[in-house]
Design a protein around this motif. Structure first.
Motif, PDB file in Angstrom:
ATOM      1  N   SER A 462      19.487  31.795  35.296  1.00 14.09           N
ATOM      2  CA  SER A 462      18.031  31.665  35.174  1.00 14.09           C
ATOM      3  C   SER A 462      17.658  30.480  34.284  1.00 14.09           C
ATOM      4  O   SER A 462      16.682  29.776  34.552  1.00 14.09           O
ATOM      5  CB  SER A 462      17.433  32.954  34.597  1.00 14.09           C
ATOM      6  N   VAL A 463      18.453  30.254  33.235  1.00 15.12           N
ATOM      7  CA  VAL A 463      18.216  29.099  32.363  1.00 15.12           C
ATOM      8  C   VAL A 463      18.407  27.813  33.151  1.00 15.12           C
ATOM      9  O   VAL A 463      17.581  26.884  33.091  1.00 15.12           O
ATOM     10  CB  VAL A 463      19.156  29.147  31.137  1.00 15.12           C
ATOM     11  N   THR A 464      19.492  27.733  33.908  1.00 16.76           N
ATOM     12  CA  THR A 464      19.771  26.535  34.706  1.00 16.76           C
ATOM     13  C   THR A 464      18.671  26.281  35.723  1.00 16.76           C
ATOM     14  O   THR A 464      18.218  25.144  35.914  1.00 16.76           O
ATOM     15  CB  THR A 464      21.125  26.684  35.419  1.00 16.76           C
ATOM     16  N   GLU A 465      18.200  27.328  36.377  1.00 11.21           N
ATOM     17  CA  GLU A 465      17.147  27.180  37.376  1.00 11.21           C
ATOM     18  C   GLU A 465      15.834  26.722  36.742  1.00 11.21           C
ATOM     19  O   GLU A 465      15.103  25.904  37.318  1.00 11.21           O
ATOM     20  CB  GLU A 465      16.943  28.497  38.111  1.00 11.21           C
ATOM     21  N   ALA A 466      15.542  27.228  35.561  1.00 13.28           N
ATOM     22  CA  ALA A 466      14.319  26.821  34.877  1.00 13.28           C
ATOM     23  C   ALA A 466      14.366  25.345  34.498  1.00 13.28           C
ATOM     24  O   ALA A 466      13.349  24.634  34.541  1.00 13.28           O
ATOM     25  CB  ALA A 466      14.100  27.680  33.634  1.00 13.28           C
ATOM     26  N   CYS A 467      15.554  24.876  34.126  1.00 18.34           N
ATOM     27  CA  CYS A 467      15.702  23.492  33.672  1.00 18.34           C
ATOM     28  C   CYS A 467      15.752  22.491  34.820  1.00 18.34           C
ATOM     29  O   CYS A 467      15.464  21.294  34.622  1.00 18.34           O
ATOM     30  CB  CYS A 467      16.966  23.350  32.823  1.00 18.34           C
ATOM     31  N   ALA A 468      16.153  22.936  36.007  1.00 18.65           N
ATOM     32  CA  ALA A 468      16.320  22.021  37.141  1.00 18.65           C
ATOM     33  C   ALA A 468      14.996  21.328  37.468  1.00 18.65           C
ATOM     34  O   ALA A 468      13.998  21.976  37.784  1.00 18.65           O
ATOM     35  CB  ALA A 468      16.834  22.783  38.352  1.00 18.65           C
ATOM     36  N   GLY A 469      14.979  20.016  37.393  1.00 16.19           N
ATOM     37  CA  GLY A 469      13.798  19.256  37.740  1.00 16.19           C
ATOM     38  C   GLY A 469      12.731  19.181  36.663  1.00 16.19           C
ATOM     39  O   GLY A 469      11.717  18.497  36.843  1.00 16.19           O
ATOM     40  N   ALA A 470      12.924  19.865  35.544  1.00 13.06           N
ATOM     41  CA  ALA A 470      11.944  19.805  34.458  1.00 13.06           C
ATOM     42  C   ALA A 470      12.076  18.471  33.723  1.00 13.06           C
ATOM     43  O   ALA A 470      13.141  17.854  33.693  1.00 13.06           O
ATOM     44  CB  ALA A 470      12.147  20.967  33.487  1.00 13.06           C
ATOM     45  N   ASP A 471      10.987  18.017  33.127  1.00 10.12           N
ATOM     46  CA  ASP A 471      11.022  16.770  32.362  1.00 10.12           C
ATOM     47  C   ASP A 471      11.750  16.937  31.037  1.00 10.12           C
ATOM     48  O   ASP A 471      12.350  15.987  30.534  1.00 10.12           O
ATOM     49  CB  ASP A 471       9.593  16.291  32.090  1.00 10.12           C
ATOM     50  N   VAL A 472      11.681  18.132  30.466  1.00  8.55           N
ATOM     51  CA  VAL A 472      12.314  18.390  29.174  1.00  8.55           C
ATOM     52  C   VAL A 472      12.611  19.874  29.065  1.00  8.55           C
ATOM     53  O   VAL A 472      11.869  20.713  29.595  1.00  8.55           O
ATOM     54  CB  VAL A 472      11.397  17.935  28.011  1.00  8.55           C
ATOM     55  N   ALA A 473      13.718  20.194  28.408  1.00  7.01           N
ATOM     56  CA  ALA A 473      14.047  21.586  28.104  1.00  7.01           C
ATOM     57  C   ALA A 473      13.828  21.818  26.613  1.00  7.01           C
ATOM     58  O   ALA A 473      14.381  21.093  25.778  1.00  7.01           O
ATOM     59  CB  ALA A 473      15.496  21.885  28.471  1.00  7.01           C
ATOM     60  N   ILE A 474      13.004  22.789  26.304  1.00  6.60           N
ATOM     61  CA  ILE A 474      12.784  23.180  24.908  1.00  6.60           C
ATOM     62  C   ILE A 474      13.533  24.482  24.694  1.00  6.60           C
ATOM     63  O   ILE A 474      13.223  25.507  25.331  1.00  6.60           O
ATOM     64  CB  ILE A 474      11.287  23.339  24.607  1.00  6.60           C
ATOM     65  N   VAL A 475      14.519  24.457  23.817  1.00  6.01           N
ATOM     66  CA  VAL A 475      15.417  25.592  23.597  1.00  6.01           C
ATOM     67  C   VAL A 475      15.106  26.166  22.221  1.00  6.01           C
ATOM     68  O   VAL A 475      15.386  25.532  21.199  1.00  6.01           O
ATOM     69  CB  VAL A 475      16.893  25.168  23.688  1.00  6.01           C
ATOM     70  N   VAL A 476      14.511  27.359  22.192  1.00  6.43           N
ATOM     71  CA  VAL A 476      14.029  27.942  20.938  1.00  6.43           C
ATOM     72  C   VAL A 476      14.990  29.052  20.510  1.00  6.43           C
ATOM     73  O   VAL A 476      15.037  30.131  21.118  1.00  6.43           O
ATOM     74  CB  VAL A 476      12.596  28.479  21.080  1.00  6.43           C
ATOM     75  N   LEU A 477      15.749  28.776  19.469  1.00  3.38           N
ATOM     76  CA  LEU A 477      16.810  29.659  18.997  1.00  3.38           C
ATOM     77  C   LEU A 477      16.488  30.137  17.581  1.00  3.38           C
ATOM     78  O   LEU A 477      15.426  29.863  17.043  1.00  3.38           O
ATOM     79  CB  LEU A 477      18.145  28.912  19.022  1.00  3.38           C
ATOM     80  N   GLY A 478      17.428  30.857  16.979  1.00  3.00           N
ATOM     81  CA  GLY A 478      17.264  31.233  15.578  1.00  3.00           C
ATOM     82  C   GLY A 478      17.519  32.697  15.313  1.00  3.00           C
ATOM     83  O   GLY A 478      18.344  33.343  15.964  1.00  3.00           O
ATOM     84  N   GLY A 479      16.799  33.235  14.331  1.00  3.89           N
ATOM     85  CA  GLY A 479      17.040  34.600  13.875  1.00  3.89           C
ATOM     86  C   GLY A 479      15.794  35.441  13.902  1.00  3.89           C
ATOM     87  O   GLY A 479      14.717  35.010  14.320  1.00  3.89           O
ATOM     88  N   THR A 480      15.933  36.668  13.407  1.00  5.35           N
ATOM     89  CA  THR A 480      14.800  37.580  13.297  1.00  5.35           C
ATOM     90  C   THR A 480      15.065  38.590  12.198  1.00  5.35           C
ATOM     91  O   THR A 480      16.196  39.034  12.003  1.00  5.35           O
ATOM     92  CB  THR A 480      14.530  38.326  14.624  1.00  5.35           C
ATOM     93  N   SER A 481      14.013  38.941  11.469  1.00  6.43           N
ATOM     94  CA  SER A 481      14.080  40.016  10.471  1.00  6.43           C
ATOM     95  C   SER A 481      13.362  41.262  10.980  1.00  6.43           C
ATOM     96  O   SER A 481      12.939  42.108  10.192  1.00  6.43           O
ATOM     97  CB  SER A 481      13.451  39.551   9.154  1.00  6.43           C
ATOM     98  N   ARG A 482      13.264  41.371  12.305  1.00  7.81           N
ATOM     99  CA  ARG A 482      12.543  42.492  12.905  1.00  7.81           C
ATOM    100  C   ARG A 482      13.086  43.831  12.407  1.00  7.81           C
ATOM    101  O   ARG A 482      14.288  44.051  12.345  1.00  7.81           O
ATOM    102  CB  ARG A 482      12.668  42.447  14.422  1.00  7.81           C
ATOM    103  N   ARG A 483      12.171  44.727  12.056  1.00  9.86           N
ATOM    104  CA  ARG A 483      12.521  46.103  11.713  1.00  9.86           C
ATOM    105  C   ARG A 483      11.978  47.025  12.796  1.00  9.86           C
ATOM    106  O   ARG A 483      10.916  46.773  13.353  1.00  9.86           O
ATOM    107  CB  ARG A 483      11.903  46.508  10.368  1.00  9.86           C
ATOM    108  N   SER A 484      12.698  48.103  13.032  1.00  9.83           N
ATOM    109  CA  SER A 484      12.290  49.065  14.041  1.00  9.83           C
ATOM    110  C   SER A 484      11.974  50.395  13.376  1.00  9.83           C
ATOM    111  O   SER A 484      12.565  50.749  12.346  1.00  9.83           O
ATOM    112  CB  SER A 484      13.409  49.248  15.073  1.00  9.83           C
ATOM    113  N   TYR A 485      11.064  51.134  13.960  1.00 11.32           N
ATOM    114  CA  TYR A 485      10.753  52.466  13.442  1.00 11.32           C
ATOM    115  C   TYR A 485      11.908  53.436  13.686  1.00 11.32           C
ATOM    116  O   TYR A 485      11.890  54.556  13.197  1.00 11.32           O
ATOM    117  CB  TYR A 485       9.456  52.986  14.060  1.00 11.32           C
ATOM    118  N   GLU A 486      12.906  52.994  14.420  1.00 10.69           N
ATOM    119  CA  GLU A 486      14.090  53.818  14.655  1.00 10.69           C
ATOM    120  C   GLU A 486      15.262  53.384  13.778  1.00 10.69           C
ATOM    121  O   GLU A 486      16.339  53.973  13.837  1.00 10.69           O
ATOM    122  CB  GLU A 486      14.515  53.734  16.127  1.00 10.69           C
TER     123      GLU A 486
END
Length: 750
Positions: A462-486
């Protein structure tokens, strides 16, 4: 002022207790606040209460959310119900309402700010002070009296999950932001009463929690006195001089002595050496943790109160204070002294004079706070490199947007954030901001992975298909401090068993900092399918970015920027410029940790691959077409003059050759050469944020006084014979042209 001598020993113990979790003391039932038996038992037991923590706290640990929490507009009613019961059924002394404000008030409907590490990236001290002022107004209008505010911790090891709570790894920067925050929240007069537009600050954590072994939360700080003074006490000293109402003693020990039992620190340094007056609060259950070094609860209470702790937090140990006095473990006068300090704080915020309470309709400008938070997010974005001139994006670009942080609002917020409202027109992710600007048809989205794991067998396709023919790929990575009620939580609210996808926050210390393999797979897939790749890292700690830099044409770092972070990042993509500067070192690999820009110079070469060669430096992301030149100069000032307020002024010329006005922070770096002391490679001496007109220039003046030029070996600045060389270039070692300031003995011509 009411004196503790007017109270019985039992009532004095009540004034130094903060056992209750406030959300358990009052419930919102059928549209009304109802006090609980938990509150009744505590008031009856002690005849009153010193403070109640977290009446408004909302998060997974408290299990308070929108459906069961106190409505924002009726917060003061809940406080009033509690206060009314406390005063009618005890000594008549009101209680302090204490709330968390790590990056905005931690309550339903409150404004969430970028985390401290993001504010550090702005290097905008004036903005930090304005934010503090507006957060204080919001909290005080809701009815709170005291805010617990992070910022004293200096980030010395990014393996620590709480890195996001630090302003910087540099002690000058951390101290400057702490001072600005305290001034904003309490008012500019360090000795004045705190009015209803401001709030008392308890600054945390004291001290050296950022120096824990291996970056483990609460682990020992095996450091010497000079390291303690030069690095970890500078923010605390800045807070003390700003008149901070209180300090929170940290969990960790310093050379084996727990901070909450460290009399040399809490009494000797704070009160006797610095002359500071205020309260010392324990961190949550920290006194109970002293049971590993004391025989019983009464002994734990005794050693902490004798050390200088005045107010507990959720501890059972302080319920044994009367026993400690009766057994001769603790002088009754120590209890009286602690209670008097709590009463003095109640006087300072107007509680004992009847001027400290707020109404539910108290006015504050929430729109101004939201606007300031958005500005902070924008200023915190750092363009680490753009080697291929990939930015700015073309107005009609077809964009492939991939990565787990591309459309995850929770991953922008940081740890200890309250639940988001169902609708928030001011919030934006990178995806929503791009769609708003380029249209849904021009933005192809495929997350590719969670923060730790691939999203099924077809995720990379799906990543490859999204990038095919696009002018630029913006790849947003990183972390999260998300807490869950569980999630599972420790007794102090830290994540105890982190959720599968949580990568940051208290309780989430990591030995391996490189981005998880699943995220790097997404980046590699985008690189293989795209001619141009922009990598964006949204995270709360420095991470090795060597591979990310190699696989991207442009690289952006945005420490958890808050709800409006998506728009802030898209603004940088559209303009090709950003004014944030890295507030901490980004290492080349896990194996070089710990590492900091102000480490001492070594007799050996050190690691040959010690740091990421561009982004690790403070100031590496300077805007294009801007030149900063420090005027070479040489000056001297005597020790006596420096101690009496003399300054040495250095001037830098900032030239803007671009066709638009630019706002940027100009840091001044320096190296002290002190006889017999191995110098640090460099430290921050000062920062000035300026606006430079298009095609114009401006002169930046740095007035260096005792704080910048003095020795901090004892935890406060002292003049000593020294030569300081200064420069503005973003490099570890000084260039050929530097400014020099010499501190001389009286009568020495220098």
């Amino acid at each position: 002022m009411t004196s503790a001598n007017d109270l019985s020993l039992r009532e004095r113990v009540g004034q130094i207790n903060q056992r209750l979790k406030g959300w358990e003391a009052v419930r919102w039932i059928d549209g009304e606040p109802r006090i609980t038996d938990v509150l009744r038992r505590e008031v009856d037991r002690w005849g009153g209460l010193g403070a109640i923590y977290g009446v408004l706290r909302a998060d997974p640990w408290s299990q308070v959310r929108w459906r069961n929490g106190i409505p924002p507009e009726r917060s003061a009613e809940a406080y009033h119900a509690v206060q009314d019961y406390v005063m009618r059924n005890g000594t008549g002394i009101p209680t302090l309402f204490v709330e968390e404000a790590p990056h905005g008030l931690m309550a339903l409907g409150a404004t969430t700010l970028p985390v401290n590490l993001a504010l550090g990236a702005t290097m905008d001290l004036e903005l930090a002070e304005h934010l503090g002022e507006k957060v204080a107004a919001e909290a005080r209008a809701r009815g709170a009296h005291v805010a617990l505010v992070s910022g004293l911790d200096v980030l010395r090891d990014p393996r620590w999950g709480r890195a996001e709570e630090c302003f910087s790894e540099d002690p000058w920067l951390a101290a400057a932001f702490v001072r600005a925050t305290v001034r904003g929240m309490q008012g500019s007069d360090p000795h004045a009463a705190i009015d209803r537009a401001h709030i008392a600050v308890v600054a945390k954590h004291l001290a050296a929690q950022g120096a824990g072994i291996g970056g483990r939360n609460g682990s020992g700080a095996p450091i010497g006195r000079r390291e303690l003074g030069e690095v970890h006490l500078r923010p605390a000293y800045a807070a003390a001089r700003a008149g901070v109402a209180g300090f929170m003693a940290a969990y960790n020990d310093i050379d084996g002595i727990p901070c909450s039992a460290n009399r040399e620190l809490l009494t000797g340094r704070l009160r006797e050496d610095w002359g500071w007056e205020g309260i010392v609060m324990a961190d949550g259950t920290a006194i109970d943790r002293l049971r590993d070094s004391t025989p019983d609860a009464a002994s734990a209470a005794a050693i902490s109160i004798h050390a200088g702790v005045d107010l507990s937090l959720w501890d059972d140990a302080f319920t044994h204070v009367v026993e400690a006095v009766e057994r001769g473990l603790l002088a009754e006068g120590d209890v009286t002294r602690a209670a008097d300090r709590v009463l003095a704080l109640k006087t300072r915020v107007g509680l004992l004079s009847g001027t400290g309470e707020s109404s539910s309709r108290a006015a504050y400008d929430v729109r101004e706070l939201i606007t300031l938070a958005a500005r902070a997010a924008t200023e915190s974005v750092v363009i680490v490199h753009d080697r291929e001139k990939t930015l700015p994006l073309a107005p009609s670009a077809i964009i492939a947007l991939v990565g787990p942080n591309a459309d995850d609002i929770e991953a922008q917020l940081g740890d200890y954030s309250p639940p988001r409202p169902a609708e928030d027109p001011d919030a934006s992710t990178v995806r929503t901001a791009l769609i708003r600007r380029y249209g849904a048809g021009n933005v192809r989205f495929a997350p590719g992975s969670t923060h730790r794991h691939r999203l099924g067998d077809d995720a990379l396709t799906s990543v490859t298909e999204a990038c095919a023919g696009a002018d630029v790929a913006i790849v947003v990575l990183g972390g999260t401090s998300r807490r869950s009620y569980e999630d599972e939580f420790a007794v102090n609210g830290a994540v105890d068993a982190p959720a599968v996808d949580t990568t940051n926050g208290e309780g989430v210390d990591q030995s391996h900092l490189a981005l998880p393999a699943a995220q790097l797979e997404v980046l590699r897939a985008a690189r293989a399918a795209s001619s141009r790749v922009v990598a964006v890292i949204i995270d709360g700690r420095p991470r090795p970015l060597t591979e990310v830099a190699a696989l991207s044409d442009a690289l952006i770092v945005a420490p958890f920027p808050g709800p409006s972070g998506g728009q802030a990042i898209v603004d940088a993509l559209q303009t090709g410029s950003a004014c944030g500067l890295l507030p901490a070192t980004f290492p080349s690999d896990d194996g070089v940790l710990p590492v900091a820009h102000d480490e001492r110079r070594e007799t050996a070469r050190g690691y040959v691959d010690a740091r990421y060669p561009v982004g690790h430096l403070l100031g590496a992301g300077a805007p294009k077409d801007v030149t900063v030149l420090l005027r070479p100069s040489s000056s001297s000032v005597t020790r006596t003059a420096l101690s009496e307020g003399a300054v040495s002024t250095l001037i830098a010329d900032v030239v803007n050759d671009s066709d638009s006005e630019i706002s940027l922070a100009v840091p001044l770096f320096g190296r002290r050469h002190e006889y017999g002391i191995r110098p640090r490679r460099r430290t921050v001496l000062d920062v000035r944020r300026v606006r430079v007109p298009a095609g114009g220039s401006t002169a930046v003046r740095f007035a260096l006084g005792l704080d910048a030029l003095g020795s901090w070996a004892t935890g406060r600045p002292e003049p000593s014979p020294v030569e300081v060389i200064a420069w503005t270039a973003a490099q570890h070692d000084p260039p050929e042209d530097v400014a020099t300031v010499r501190i001389t003995e009286d009568g020495d011509p220098g």
